[in-house]
Design an enzyme around this catalytic site. Structure first.
Site, short mmCIF file in Angstrom:
data_model
loop_
_atom_site.label_atom_id
_atom_site.label_comp_id
_atom_site.label_asym_id
_atom_site.label_seq_id
_atom_site.Cartn_x
_atom_site.Cartn_y
_atom_site.Cartn_z
N GLN A 179 76.54 39.90 71.18
CA GLN A 179 75.93 41.19 71.47
C GLN A 179 76.92 42.11 72.19
O GLN A 179 77.57 41.71 73.16
CB GLN A 179 74.67 40.97 72.34
CG GLN A 179 73.88 42.23 72.64
CD GLN A 179 73.21 42.84 71.42
OE1 GLN A 179 72.90 42.14 70.46
NE2 GLN A 179 73.01 44.14 71.43
N ASP A 227 76.96 39.62 61.91
CA ASP A 227 77.12 41.04 62.22
C ASP A 227 78.00 41.74 61.17
O ASP A 227 77.99 42.96 61.08
CB ASP A 227 77.80 41.21 63.58
CG ASP A 227 76.87 41.70 64.67
OD1 ASP A 227 75.86 42.36 64.34
OD2 ASP A 227 77.16 41.41 65.85
N LYS A 235 65.52 40.30 68.72
CA LYS A 235 66.17 39.57 67.62
C LYS A 235 65.68 38.12 67.61
O LYS A 235 65.33 37.56 66.57
CB LYS A 235 67.70 39.59 67.78
CG LYS A 235 68.33 40.94 67.46
CD LYS A 235 69.81 40.98 67.85
CE LYS A 235 70.37 42.37 67.65
NZ LYS A 235 71.73 42.54 68.15
N1 GUN Z 1 74.87 46.33 70.15
C1 GUN Z 1 74.21 47.38 69.61
N2 GUN Z 1 74.06 47.20 68.29
C2 GUN Z 1 74.64 46.02 67.98
C3 GUN Z 1 74.79 45.28 66.77
O1 GUN Z 1 74.37 45.67 65.67
N3 GUN Z 1 75.43 44.09 66.87
C4 GUN Z 1 75.90 43.64 68.06
N4 GUN Z 1 76.53 42.49 68.06
N5 GUN Z 1 75.79 44.29 69.19
C5 GUN Z 1 75.15 45.48 69.15
#
Ligand code: GUN
Length: 283
Positions: free
Chosen positions: A94, A117, A50
């Site tokens: 996350q 998110d 990311k």
């Molecule tokens: N962990 C796995 N997928 C995601 C996501 O889309 N957002 C977040 N914050 N954590 C994750």
């Protein structure tokens, strides 16, 4: 019939290039902070990907990495600091978090205007009410893939397999907003193969390795596979038995290289949207 393969890697790259071009025209860099707590190895890979994609596209991106032993109160204080930092437009906590921290508390602590998110209950509520807001990244990416497939959404029978907060529920809301006739199926659904066979659009987000078989797919259906499952030999496979499904579907996403790259592209899209909205500049 052999399905058209929907290339999420190429589409994601095109989307990111478009965002990068828009950012060069701005007088500021949209700011993204990804908060990681502890040492979950898969999270480490996701967070690095990311961060790298964000920096490549011209965002001001950084990871805030806190130790495993961080208390919930300390994490909430860190989120509060990012909420008030004017250089930060997007905050992503996350998941998964260590077991001693409540994920709902962390999600609810994020300023909804920075919730890239789209997990905050206010944004989930806005989506359910058909109001504008920040939308979860993976379902947003799936909508791009459906647009790329050329399928007509209005009136189409769409089946969402899975009811998670992150994918299934928001996915169903987006499809409903696009005038699909939406069914949400899940682990307790009776005669799942028959439900799937009715669908012209099938979104598989059950988290079960190759659960959807080829003969569950209506001829010509558009199949989007959100699953990412790692086999014992390290190979990644989806929730759809791909080799069987290509003989039935009209279009299908591969795993990897389908939905995954779209999720990151849409995180950046959300961050740019949040940055513009916070400055009163409509996207
Ligand atoms: N962990 C796995 N997928 C995601 C996501 O889309 N957002 C977040 N914050 N954590 C994750």
């Amino acid at each position: 019939m052999t399905a058209h393969i929907l290339d999420g890697k190429a589409l994601g790259a095109r989307l990111r290039a478009g965002l990068a071009a828009r950012i060069t025209g701005l007088s500021f860099k949209p700011g993204l902070r990804v908060v990681r707590v502890g040492e979950d190895p898969a999270s480490g890979v996701y967070v690095r990907n990311k961060d790298r994609a964000a920096i490549e596209a011209g965002f001001d991106s950084a990871t805030v990495h806190l130790p495993e032993a961080t208390s919930e109160a300390t994490l909430l204080a860190e989120i509060a600091r990012l909420n008030t930092d004017p250089t930060v437009d997007g905050i992503l906590v996350q998941l998964p978090l260590p077991a001693h921290i409540r994920a709902e508390a962390a999600i609810a602590a994020v300023d909804p205007s920075k919730d890239v998110d789209g997990f905050h209950p206010l944004n989930a509520g806005r989506l359910a009410a058909g109001q504008p807001g920040l939308v979860p990244c993976t379902p947003r990416g799936v909508m791009h893939l459906l647009a790329e497939s050329g399928v007509a959404l209005q009136g189409a029978r769409a089946l969402v397999l899975g009811r998670s907060q992150i994918v299934g529920r928001p996915m169903a809301q987006l499809l409903l907003g696009a005038d699909c006739t939406v069914t949400i199926a899940h682990s307790r659904t009776r005669d799942l193969p028959a439900e799937c066979r009715r669908a012209e659009i099938l979104i598989a987000a059950a988290g079960r390795t190759e659960m959807v078989r080829g003969d569950w797919i209506s001829p010509g259906a558009v199949v989007i596979d959100v699953g990412i499952n790692r086999l014992a030999d390290g190979k990644l496979v989806g929730d759809v038995a791909f080799q069987e499904a290509v003989g039935h579907a009209g279009a299908i996403t591969p795993v990897p290289g389908g939905v995954g790259p779209m999720t990151i592209a849409c995180l950046l899209e959300n961050t740019l949207d949040a940055a513009l909205a916070r400055r009163g500049m409509a996207g």
